[in-house]
Motif scaffolding. Structure first.
Motif, mmCIF file in Angstrom:
data_model
loop_
_atom_site.group_PDB
_atom_site.id
_atom_site.type_symbol
_atom_site.label_atom_id
_atom_site.label_comp_id
_atom_site.label_asym_id
_atom_site.label_seq_id
_atom_site.Cartn_x
_atom_site.Cartn_y
_atom_site.Cartn_z
ATOM 1 N N VAL A 252 0.914 -1.040 0.035
ATOM 2 C CA VAL A 252 0.040 0.085 -0.027
ATOM 3 C C VAL A 252 0.810 1.399 0.093
ATOM 4 O O VAL A 252 0.658 2.289 -0.635
ATOM 5 N N PHE A 253 2.202 1.132 0.614
ATOM 6 C CA PHE A 253 2.922 2.325 0.755
ATOM 7 C C PHE A 253 3.436 2.541 -0.531
ATOM 8 O O PHE A 253 3.215 3.670 -1.149
ATOM 9 N N TYR B 47 2.633 6.134 -2.570
ATOM 10 C CA TYR B 47 3.840 7.052 -2.508
ATOM 11 C C TYR B 47 4.160 7.167 -3.737
ATOM 12 O O TYR B 47 4.903 8.509 -4.048
ATOM 13 N N THR B 48 4.326 6.391 -4.821
ATOM 14 C CA THR B 48 4.719 6.824 -6.052
ATOM 15 C C THR B 48 3.895 7.759 -6.890
ATOM 16 O O THR B 48 4.634 8.458 -7.282
ATOM 17 N N PRO B 49 2.630 7.629 -6.807
ATOM 18 C CA PRO B 49 1.932 8.781 -7.692
ATOM 19 C C PRO B 49 2.001 10.165 -6.808
ATOM 20 O O PRO B 49 2.147 11.159 -7.455
ATOM 21 N N PHE C 52 9.693 17.115 -4.819
ATOM 22 C CA PHE C 52 9.614 16.038 -5.771
ATOM 23 C C PHE C 52 11.021 15.288 -5.504
ATOM 24 O O PHE C 52 10.970 13.940 -5.406
ATOM 25 N N GLY C 53 12.098 15.770 -5.316
ATOM 26 C CA GLY C 53 13.177 14.967 -4.967
ATOM 27 C C GLY C 53 13.339 14.311 -3.830
ATOM 28 O O GLY C 53 13.971 13.310 -3.680
ATOM 29 N N VAL D 70 12.653 8.737 -0.966
ATOM 30 C CA VAL D 70 11.948 7.914 -0.137
ATOM 31 C C VAL D 70 11.366 6.732 -1.112
ATOM 32 O O VAL D 70 11.556 5.516 -0.566
ATOM 33 N N VAL D 71 10.900 6.968 -2.258
ATOM 34 C CA VAL D 71 10.380 5.773 -3.026
ATOM 35 C C VAL D 71 11.424 4.729 -3.424
ATOM 36 O O VAL D 71 11.400 3.543 -3.450
ATOM 37 N N LEU D 72 12.679 5.335 -3.706
ATOM 38 C CA LEU D 72 13.903 4.380 -4.045
ATOM 39 C C LEU D 72 14.530 3.875 -3.185
ATOM 40 O O LEU D 72 14.690 2.324 -3.301
ATOM 41 N N ILE D 73 14.671 4.192 -1.871
ATOM 42 C CA ILE D 73 15.052 3.416 -0.572
ATOM 43 C C ILE D 73 13.814 2.425 -0.492
ATOM 44 O O ILE D 73 14.346 1.439 -0.010
#
Length: 553
Positions: free
Chosen positions: A124-125, A129-131, A220-221, A226-229
């Motif tokens: 769910v996270f 979090y991606t959009p 955005f950065g 957060v998404v990458l990690i």
């Protein structure tokens, strides 16, 4: 072999090398009577048994994700003037970007909390979090105010998942006696984000041409980081899903010759759709039927909304009346930030007291956590009245800035302590309980900035700020009420932790703490034990059912 017999299943022989443990599962392994999978005493797939280093790194990750969405809620406010000019819109419409974002905070958890209890925290996270990351592009490159407002609302909805799911993840990983500091850090990020936003955003907005767009690129950065990690390092922590996966894996490794089922699946009698609808309704059910949730939601909402009202009040008091620049206005929030850090530094005091009580009594009631909230209940209105009556331009600005210390201290102590209290009280239901709290506090936080500027214009700085202080005074009795009568209130709830000492309030120590649902199961099991012919295998199966709380209406 009869249904009631128990067969020994050795985990280390049937599972990957990460399970070098032995355990005896109840059941016979047939389709009608599968082996029942639950955690073992030293089970290192149990999130609570992970190494402290791993749990702390994951706690910091989900806390950073929470800080990031909170930071984005207020860093936007630092560039409202240039944004209004560049997009040829009014300041009122520009202000709306704050309210719709926070409104999204309230709506998103109503969907994400029940989804996390069906499909797990990690899925769910990442799905939300991606959009959230992409919606920041609406402000970074949008050509009109409509685009900015719509994408701000959608970003608020999508980014809200950490506001409840992160609390659930912390509850998954930390036992009640160990989670005080972890909960404090997570909750601090919810307040620290909004306060740090104007500081960073203010200097960016005044230092660069079109600095308000750079603020969106910063959002955005940070979100991309957060998404990458999280994609590579964030594991699943939700126990029912982890146990279900283990059962499926063991069954597959047996070539489907033996059948396995998690303890949660055994107690579940509804479909996924019915469970989703049940979980979707639960936050509202809690608000209507659980006095603890209702009062906590309103009180935390007052503290949270008052903080967001300061994003309107500070530019008026320091910008309009004292002629501070955007960067200087951002620095005035340092007083609140100092108070928040004092709250964080003081958290070990409450933690040591809680551990001491556990060592003394074995287990304590959740009300033993509320001492810090009582301190915060006094500090919050003190800070508000202090700010109100030192806000005149003729009084040195530093005096009103220092009022942020008790204000920041109070907001953090109230929110962190009551969050921990709710986690302890509602345990496996905590995602739904936190969703109810986030919904109420976000509605209030979205509303307060909309009428704050009118209040300051009509009443003046002193009395407008005093109105918020009087509202905070009305909430002072809440933690004291819970401390004295919380046990009695919990004893009337089918979802809350229930102990034999509930009628004694915080004087009880919580030996044998269970939920009302568990208590019913224990009574039923006691009656079954008297039945002639019941053997030891069936008793062990009953004990599994007695010790697990599952989501039920």
């Amino acid at each position: 072999m009869s249904r009631s017999q128990t067969q020994s299943t050795t985990v280390s022989s049937e599972t990957p090398s990460s399970f070098q443990l032995s355990s005896h599962y109840t059941g016979t392994g047939t389709k009608e009577d599968p082996f029942i999978i639950d955690w073992h005493e030293h089970d290192y797939e149990n999130p609570k048994q992970w190494t402290r280093l791993r749990r702390w790194l994951l706690t910091l990750l989900v806390s950073f994700a929470t800080w990031n969405v909170s930071f984005a809620s207020s860093s936007y406010s630092a560039g409202l003037g240039p944004l209004s000019s560049d997009l040829h819109t009014t300041r009122i419409l520009a202000d709306l970007g704050i309210s719709v974002y926070v409104l999204g905070f309230g709506l998103g958890p109503l969907l994400f909390a029940p989804l996390s209890e069906l499909y797990g925290r990690r899925n769910v996270f990442l799905a939300s979090y991606t959009p959230y990351l992409l919606f920041h592009l609406g402000g970074a490159i949008g050509k009109n105010i409509e685009t900015v407002i719509i994408t701000r609302f959608l970003a608020g909805v999508a980014g809200s998942s950490p506001l409840t799911n992160a609390g659930g993840q912390i509850s998954d990983m930390w036992s009640p006696q160990d989670r005080t500091l972890a909960t404090m850090i997570y909750s601090l990020c919810t307040f620290f984000g909004p306060v740090s936003g104007p500081i960073v955003g203010g200097f960016v907005a005044e230092s660069f041409p079109h600095g308000w767009r750079i603020n969106f690129w910063i959002m955005f950065g940070l979100s991309a980081l957060v998404v990458l990690i999280s994609f590579f390092k964030l594991p699943e922590t939700y126990p029912p899903l982890l146990l279900k996966r283990r059962a499926r894996r063991l069954q597959a490794e047996s070539g489907n010759t033996k059948y396995y089922s998690s303890i949660h699946e055994q107690l579940k009698s509804t479909s996924a759709r019915e469970m989703f609808l049940t979980n979707l309704k639960r936050p509202f059910l809690f608000l209507l039927t659980e006095p603890t949730i209702l009062l906590t939601s309103l009180y935390v909402g007052i503290a949270y909304a008052t903080l967001y009202a300061q994003f309107v009040a500070y530019p008026i008091v320091y910008g309009k009346h004292r002629h501070f620049t955007s960067g200087e206005i951002g620095l005035t929030f340092l007083g609140i930030m100092v108070g928040q850090w004092i709250a964080l530094i003081s958290s070990p005091v409450q933690s040591r007291y809680y551990r001491k009580e556990i060592r003394r009594w074995g287990r304590v009631v959740p009300e033993k956590r509320l001492h810090s909230a009582m301190v915060g209940a006094i500090a919050l209105p003190v800070g508000m009245f202090w700010f109100a009556w030192t806000s005149r331009p003729t009084i040195p600005a530093i005096l009103s800035i220092l009022s942020g210390i008790p204000f920041g201290l109070g907001t953090i102590l109230i929110m962190t302590t009551l969050n921990a209290y709710i986690m302890d009280t509602y345990s496996v239901y905590c995602a739904s309980a936190l969703a109810a709290i986030v919904f109420v506090r976000s509605i209030l936080a979205a509303a307060f900035p909309l009428f704050s500027s009118v209040m300051f214009a009509k009443l003046g700085d002193e009395w407008a700020s005093s109105v918020f202080a009087f509202v905070a005074v009305a909430g002072v009795p809440v933690p004291f009420l819970f401390y004295r009568y919380g046990g009695w209130i919990r004893s009337k709830s089918p979802y809350a932790l229930h102990t034999e000492d509930d009628d004694n309030g915080a004087a009880g120590h919580g030996q044998g703490a269970v939920t009302r649902i568990e208590q019913t199961q224990r009574s039923s099991a006691a009656g079954d034990d008297e039945k002639k012919g019941e053997d030891e295998g069936e008793k062990e199966r009953s004990r599994f059912k007695q010790t697990v709380s599952v989501d039920r209406l």
